[in-house]
Write a protein that holds these residues in place. Structure first.
Motif, PDB file in Angstrom:
ATOM      1  N   GLN A  26       0.826  -1.207   0.000  1.00 16.85           N
ATOM      2  CA  GLN A  26       0.000   0.000   0.000  1.00 16.85           C
ATOM      3  C   GLN A  26       0.866   1.264   0.000  1.00 16.85           C
ATOM      4  O   GLN A  26       0.549   2.251  -0.672  1.00 16.85           O
ATOM      5  N   LYS A  27       1.948   1.209   0.727  1.00 20.12           N
ATOM      6  CA  LYS A  27       2.852   2.348   0.804  1.00 20.12           C
ATOM      7  C   LYS A  27       3.490   2.640  -0.554  1.00 20.12           C
ATOM      8  O   LYS A  27       3.556   3.796  -0.997  1.00 20.12           O
ATOM      9  N   LEU A  28       3.943   1.595  -1.235  1.00 17.85           N
ATOM     10  CA  LEU A  28       4.558   1.784  -2.547  1.00 17.85           C
ATOM     11  C   LEU A  28       3.526   2.200  -3.588  1.00 17.85           C
ATOM     12  O   LEU A  28       3.817   3.019  -4.469  1.00 17.85           O
ATOM     13  N   ALA A  29       2.321   1.655  -3.494  1.00  9.58           N
ATOM     14  CA  ALA A  29       1.260   2.041  -4.422  1.00  9.58           C
ATOM     15  C   ALA A  29       0.928   3.528  -4.248  1.00  9.58           C
ATOM     16  O   ALA A  29       0.737   4.261  -5.230  1.00  9.58           O
ATOM     17  N   ALA A  30       0.872   3.972  -3.000  1.00  5.38           N
ATOM     18  CA  ALA A  30       0.602   5.390  -2.734  1.00  5.38           C
ATOM     19  C   ALA A  30       1.744   6.263  -3.246  1.00  5.38           C
ATOM     20  O   ALA A  30       1.518   7.345  -3.800  1.00  5.38           O
ATOM     21  N   THR A  95     -12.692  25.904 -19.907  1.00  2.00           N
ATOM     22  CA  THR A  95     -13.258  26.513 -21.100  1.00  2.00           C
ATOM     23  C   THR A  95     -14.752  26.234 -21.177  1.00  2.00           C
ATOM     24  O   THR A  95     -15.179  25.083 -21.123  1.00  2.00           O
ATOM     25  N   LYS A  96     -15.542  27.287 -21.306  1.00  2.00           N
ATOM     26  CA  LYS A  96     -16.995  27.137 -21.226  1.00  2.00           C
ATOM     27  C   LYS A  96     -17.584  26.355 -22.397  1.00  2.00           C
ATOM     28  O   LYS A  96     -18.577  25.646 -22.240  1.00  2.00           O
ATOM     29  N   ASP A  97     -17.025  26.519 -23.574  1.00  2.00           N
ATOM     30  CA  ASP A  97     -17.616  25.869 -24.745  1.00  2.00           C
ATOM     31  C   ASP A  97     -17.074  24.459 -24.979  1.00  2.00           C
ATOM     32  O   ASP A  97     -17.309  23.870 -26.034  1.00  2.00           O
ATOM     33  N   VAL A  98     -16.353  23.920 -23.989  1.00  2.00           N
ATOM     34  CA  VAL A  98     -15.807  22.562 -24.105  1.00  2.00           C
ATOM     35  C   VAL A  98     -16.603  21.605 -23.221  1.00  2.00           C
ATOM     36  O   VAL A  98     -16.880  21.904 -22.062  1.00  2.00           O
ATOM     37  N   GLN A  99     -16.979  20.474 -23.803  1.00  2.00           N
ATOM     38  CA  GLN A  99     -17.644  19.432 -23.029  1.00  2.00           C
ATOM     39  C   GLN A  99     -16.580  18.462 -22.517  1.00  2.00           C
ATOM     40  O   GLN A  99     -15.767  17.958 -23.298  1.00  2.00           O
ATOM     41  N   TYR A 100     -16.616  18.194 -21.216  1.00  2.00           N
ATOM     42  CA  TYR A 100     -15.618  17.319 -20.613  1.00  2.00           C
ATOM     43  C   TYR A 100     -16.172  15.920 -20.385  1.00  2.00           C
ATOM     44  O   TYR A 100     -17.353  15.744 -20.074  1.00  2.00           O
ATOM     45  N   PHE A 101     -15.288  14.950 -20.559  1.00  2.00           N
ATOM     46  CA  PHE A 101     -15.593  13.551 -20.294  1.00  2.00           C
ATOM     47  C   PHE A 101     -14.782  13.156 -19.062  1.00  2.00           C
ATOM     48  O   PHE A 101     -13.553  13.194 -19.088  1.00  2.00           O
ATOM     49  N   ASP A 102     -15.474  12.811 -17.980  1.00  2.00           N
ATOM     50  CA  ASP A 102     -14.776  12.633 -16.700  1.00  2.00           C
ATOM     51  C   ASP A 102     -14.899  11.233 -16.095  1.00  2.00           C
ATOM     52  O   ASP A 102     -14.614  11.045 -14.912  1.00  2.00           O
ATOM     53  N   LYS A 103     -15.284  10.250 -16.891  1.00  5.03           N
ATOM     54  CA  LYS A 103     -15.418   8.904 -16.329  1.00  5.03           C
ATOM     55  C   LYS A 103     -14.071   8.331 -15.892  1.00  5.03           C
ATOM     56  O   LYS A 103     -14.012   7.427 -15.076  1.00  5.03           O
ATOM     57  N   ASN A 104     -12.989   8.852 -16.464  1.00  6.64           N
ATOM     58  CA  ASN A 104     -11.645   8.384 -16.088  1.00  6.64           C
ATOM     59  C   ASN A 104     -11.046   9.170 -14.935  1.00  6.64           C
ATOM     60  O   ASN A 104     -10.083   8.725 -14.314  1.00  6.64           O
ATOM     61  N   PHE A 105     -11.571  10.341 -14.704  1.00  5.24           N
ATOM     62  CA  PHE A 105     -10.916  11.284 -13.800  1.00  5.24           C
ATOM     63  C   PHE A 105     -11.197  10.940 -12.341  1.00  5.24           C
ATOM     64  O   PHE A 105     -12.355  10.876 -11.919  1.00  5.24           O
ATOM     65  N   ASP A 106     -10.120  10.733 -11.562  1.00  5.96           N
ATOM     66  CA  ASP A 106     -10.303  10.380 -10.153  1.00  5.96           C
ATOM     67  C   ASP A 106      -9.033  10.696  -9.364  1.00  5.96           C
ATOM     68  O   ASP A 106      -8.039   9.989  -9.458  1.00  5.96           O
ATOM     69  N   LEU A 107      -9.101  11.763  -8.609  1.00  3.53           N
ATOM     70  CA  LEU A 107      -8.007  12.111  -7.692  1.00  3.53           C
ATOM     71  C   LEU A 107      -8.456  11.957  -6.246  1.00  3.53           C
ATOM     72  O   LEU A 107      -7.864  12.547  -5.334  1.00  3.53           O
ATOM     73  N   SER A 108      -9.479  11.139  -6.024  1.00  7.08           N
ATOM     74  CA  SER A 108     -10.016  10.970  -4.669  1.00  7.08           C
ATOM     75  C   SER A 108      -9.003  10.332  -3.726  1.00  7.08           C
ATOM     76  O   SER A 108      -9.111  10.481  -2.503  1.00  7.08           O
ATOM     77  N   TRP A 109      -8.009   9.637  -4.281  1.00  8.14           N
ATOM     78  CA  TRP A 109      -6.992   8.979  -3.445  1.00  8.14           C
ATOM     79  C   TRP A 109      -6.205  10.001  -2.609  1.00  8.14           C
ATOM     80  O   TRP A 109      -5.620   9.639  -1.582  1.00  8.14           O
ATOM     81  N   ILE A 110      -6.200  11.259  -3.062  1.00 14.35           N
ATOM     82  CA  ILE A 110      -5.495  12.304  -2.303  1.00 14.35           C
ATOM     83  C   ILE A 110      -6.029  12.398  -0.875  1.00 14.35           C
ATOM     84  O   ILE A 110      -5.294  12.723   0.065  1.00 14.35           O
ATOM     85  N   LYS A 111      -7.312  12.095  -0.690  1.00 17.74           N
ATOM     86  CA  LYS A 111      -7.961  12.245   0.615  1.00 17.74           C
ATOM     87  C   LYS A 111      -7.911  10.958   1.447  1.00 17.74           C
ATOM     88  O   LYS A 111      -8.642  10.828   2.434  1.00 17.74           O
ATOM     89  N   ASN A 112      -7.086  10.008   1.064  1.00 18.11           N
ATOM     90  CA  ASN A 112      -6.998   8.729   1.771  1.00 18.11           C
ATOM     91  C   ASN A 112      -6.358   8.933   3.149  1.00 18.11           C
ATOM     92  O   ASN A 112      -5.134   9.014   3.276  1.00 18.11           O
ATOM     93  N   LYS A 113      -7.177   8.998   4.178  1.00 24.23           N
ATOM     94  CA  LYS A 113      -6.682   9.293   5.529  1.00 24.23           C
ATOM     95  C   LYS A 113      -5.906   8.121   6.134  1.00 24.23           C
ATOM     96  O   LYS A 113      -5.168   8.305   7.101  1.00 24.23           O
ATOM     97  N   LYS A 114      -6.070   6.950   5.557  1.00 24.62           N
ATOM     98  CA  LYS A 114      -5.327   5.800   6.075  1.00 24.62           C
ATOM     99  C   LYS A 114      -3.844   5.902   5.736  1.00 24.62           C
ATOM    100  O   LYS A 114      -2.990   5.406   6.477  1.00 24.62           O
ATOM    101  N   LEU A 115      -3.545   6.577   4.629  1.00 22.91           N
ATOM    102  CA  LEU A 115      -2.156   6.653   4.167  1.00 22.91           C
ATOM    103  C   LEU A 115      -1.563   8.054   4.265  1.00 22.91           C
ATOM    104  O   LEU A 115      -0.353   8.205   4.432  1.00 22.91           O
ATOM    105  N   PHE A 116      -2.398   9.067   4.120  1.00 18.39           N
ATOM    106  CA  PHE A 116      -1.895  10.429   4.036  1.00 18.39           C
ATOM    107  C   PHE A 116      -2.357  11.274   5.219  1.00 18.39           C
ATOM    108  O   PHE A 116      -3.524  11.219   5.614  1.00 18.39           O
ATOM    109  N   SER A 117      -1.453  12.083   5.724  1.00 15.87           N
ATOM    110  CA  SER A 117      -1.834  13.049   6.759  1.00 15.87           C
ATOM    111  C   SER A 117      -2.675  14.152   6.141  1.00 15.87           C
ATOM    112  O   SER A 117      -2.668  14.361   4.921  1.00 15.87           O
ATOM    113  N   GLU A 118      -3.368  14.880   6.989  1.00 15.75           N
ATOM    114  CA  GLU A 118      -4.192  15.984   6.517  1.00 15.75           C
ATOM    115  C   GLU A 118      -3.336  17.036   5.831  1.00 15.75           C
ATOM    116  O   GLU A 118      -3.714  17.608   4.800  1.00 15.75           O
TER     117      GLU A 118
END
Length: 553
Positions: A26-30, A95-118
């Motif tokens: 887990q440490k190396l993956a993080a 950009t307002k006139d651009v449609q974004y596709f976000d099914k791939n986008f995920d930075l939620s791991w940043i908030k992983n309290k098990k591995l990362f301090s606040e």
């Protein structure tokens, strides 16, 4: 008092447990995630101010030494601080006139309290909000918008070094994390894959183990484009030659069926005939072989996986193989020779396979072999077939960029046929929808007959895209079986000179944004090749097309 003391002891114990309850994996993956994030997001790293691979190798010993979450987070915080201050930028407006596709986008791991301090989570979020906005140092786009690696140097890669292997894993995992358009369609979550692959890469005992690990990693993309080639690097491997079964085969119903003889003379020596049914290879059933190769043979779907499996299981370094055949209800085993396919055998096969690029079949039905037709042949094809009552375009092959000229002939007016997702390098992991692409033109003299497109698992990439293009014509019917399910420009690399690999680089969708990746092109009339059909010498997909044209159903 004793009760209060017990509660205090439990709280302390839980605190200590929480500080140490994360594994080395887990440490190396993080670490992998943080390293990749900084590579593409940190203004100075993404600008190329640091030797980022060297930084990783220097940081790994400190990562190993960290035993608690706080120690681990502090190592990463100090690392980030050492890169210099990240200036607070004016809020980056999308950009307002651009449609974004976000099914791939995920930075939620940043908030992983098990591995990362606040504090670490805050630093990472700040970098995201003030991310690099210039020309990325390690990645760029080309052609249709797919990515191209740049300024990467793995000339000193050492497969016997654990740190070197982790470096490759981290590089590849983050490349797919941010720039593989179909990450969201993988069978297994890409984060899970990382945690499963870390110990495999660490424990690889030799070069072969490393290459097997890389092959398993690329297969996890579930992408028919994601081929993996190992280059010979050992002297003994360079001297070896792979031997082959002297015929092409197809896997149907957990059996291998001979479909074409590649050399009459070689096949005759072992009495190999079209329609032969093979049920075992070296005493293993075909079903067992299909199951045990799932981790090392790629494919977007089962149809292409089975196609990809056909050659490797009927080739190898030995001179012969034990095969079990099913003949007249009886199982018979015999030793069959494998051969190096020399030029004489190739020429023998080519002579037997001379085909017409296009022709008129019985009942005034046109036929076009899209794998043979070149752009220069299209005017002649149109002239010969324009008065036929139907044209069959056979896309069970790889076409030669003839879609535009043919589409102009088939369509009476311009039509939308495809839309793309392309990576946004200013916000790695996010994709932008393109405007729909148009095919055809205003043409009152367009083809008025029936149009039939033949597809199967051989229909890959440009072939699938061409089928989408032809489908826009007024009277098109697609007949056949599931296609390869890898539709989009390819990004490839061979930075590590010991192997070459690639992946689908842009997302390809119908104008209504339905997927083609993994699904493939869905036939209007489904027809699968059968063992009986092969044995009777039939082309069942073509036969069904002719039946459809004549019966109009």
């Amino acid at each position: 008092m004793k009760k209060i003391l017990l509660i205090i002891i439990l709280i302390i114990a839980q605190s200590i447990h929480s500080q140490t309850n994360f594994s080395e994996t887990q440490k190396l993956a993080a670490t992998c995630k943080v390293w990749g994030f900084l590579k593409y997001y940190h203004p100075k790293v993404a600008h190329g101010d640091f030797n980022w691979d060297k930084q990783l190798l220097e940081m790994l010993p400190k990562i190993y030494q960290a035993k608690t979450k706080d120690e681990f987070s502090l190592v990463l915080e100090n690392w980030i601080d050492s890169l210099g201050e990240v200036p607070a930028a004016t809020p980056i407006a999308l950009t307002k006139d651009v449609q974004y596709f976000d099914k791939n986008f995920d930075l939620s791991w940043i908030k992983n309290k098990k591995l990362f301090s606040e504090n670490l989570a805050v630093k990472l979020k700040f970098i995201e909000q003030n991310r690099f906005q210039g020309d990325q140092y390690y990645i760029t786009t080309f052609n249709a918008g797919n990515v191209l690696l740049q300024n990467e140097n793995y000339s000193n890669f050492q497969p016997n070094s654990k740190e070197s292997r982790l470096q490759v894993l981290f590089m590849y995992w983050n490349l797919m994390e941010y720039f593989f358009p179909y990450k969201y369609l993988m069978d297994k979550n890409w984060n899970t894959t990382l945690e499963e692959m870390v110990p495999i890469f660490i424990n690889a005992e030799n070069e072969d183990d490393f290459y097997t690990a890389m092959k398993k990693l690329t297969v996890r993309l579930n992408d028919s484009h994601a081929i993996f080639y190992k280059y010979p690097i050992k002297e003994d491997e360079q001297k070896k030659n792979i031997n082959y079964f002297p015929a092409k085969c197809k896997i149907i119903d957990d059996k291998i069926i001979v479909t074409k003889i590649l050399s009459d003379s070689l096949a005759k020596a072992d009495d190999i005939k079209v329609g032969d049914v093979i049920t075992k290879i070296n005493d293993k059933t075909i079903k067992e072989i299909i199951s045990e190769n799932k981790e090392i043979v790629n494919g977007s779907n089962e149809a292409f996986y089975l196609k990809n499996l056909e050659m490797p299981i009927l080739s190898g370094y030995s001179d012969n193989v034990k095969l079990e055949f099913l003949e007249d209800g009886q199982y018979k085993s015999k030793m069959i020779n494998w051969y190096q396919v020399h030029d004489a055998h190739r020429n023998e096969y080519r002579h037997a396979e001379i085909k017409e690029k296009f022709k008129i079949l019985n009942n005034n039905i046109g036929y076009v072999d899209m794998g043979l037709l070149k752009i220069k042949n299209v005017p002649s094809m149109i002239e010969k077939l324009k008065l036929t009552k139907a044209i069959i375009f056979d896309l069970r092959n790889y076409p030669n960029g003839t879609y535009k000229e043919i589409s102009n002939f088939l369509n009476s007016k311009p039509k939308e046929f495809v839309v793309y997702t392309k990576p946004d390098l200013t916000y790695p992991g996010r994709y932008k929808w393109s405007q729909p692409s148009i095919t055809g033109l205003e043409n009152n003299d367009n083809y008025k007959g029936k149009i039939v497109v033949l597809v199967n698992e051989e229909t890959l990439s440009q072939a699938e895209w061409t089928a989408m293009c032809f489908k826009t014509a007024d009277n098109t019917t697609i007949i056949g079986s599931q296609t390869a399910g890898a539709d989009g420009n390819v990004s490839d690399f061979d930075l590590i000179k010991a192997f070459y690999t690639r992946f689908t680089g842009i997302g390809v969708y119908y104008p209504d944004k339905h997927e083609t990746q993994r699904v493939g092109i869905i036939p209007d009339i489904a027809v699968k090749t059968t063992i009986k059909g092969i044995q009777e010498g039939k082309d069942e997909i073509l036969d069904r097309a002719l039946e459809f044209i004549e019966a109009q159903k």
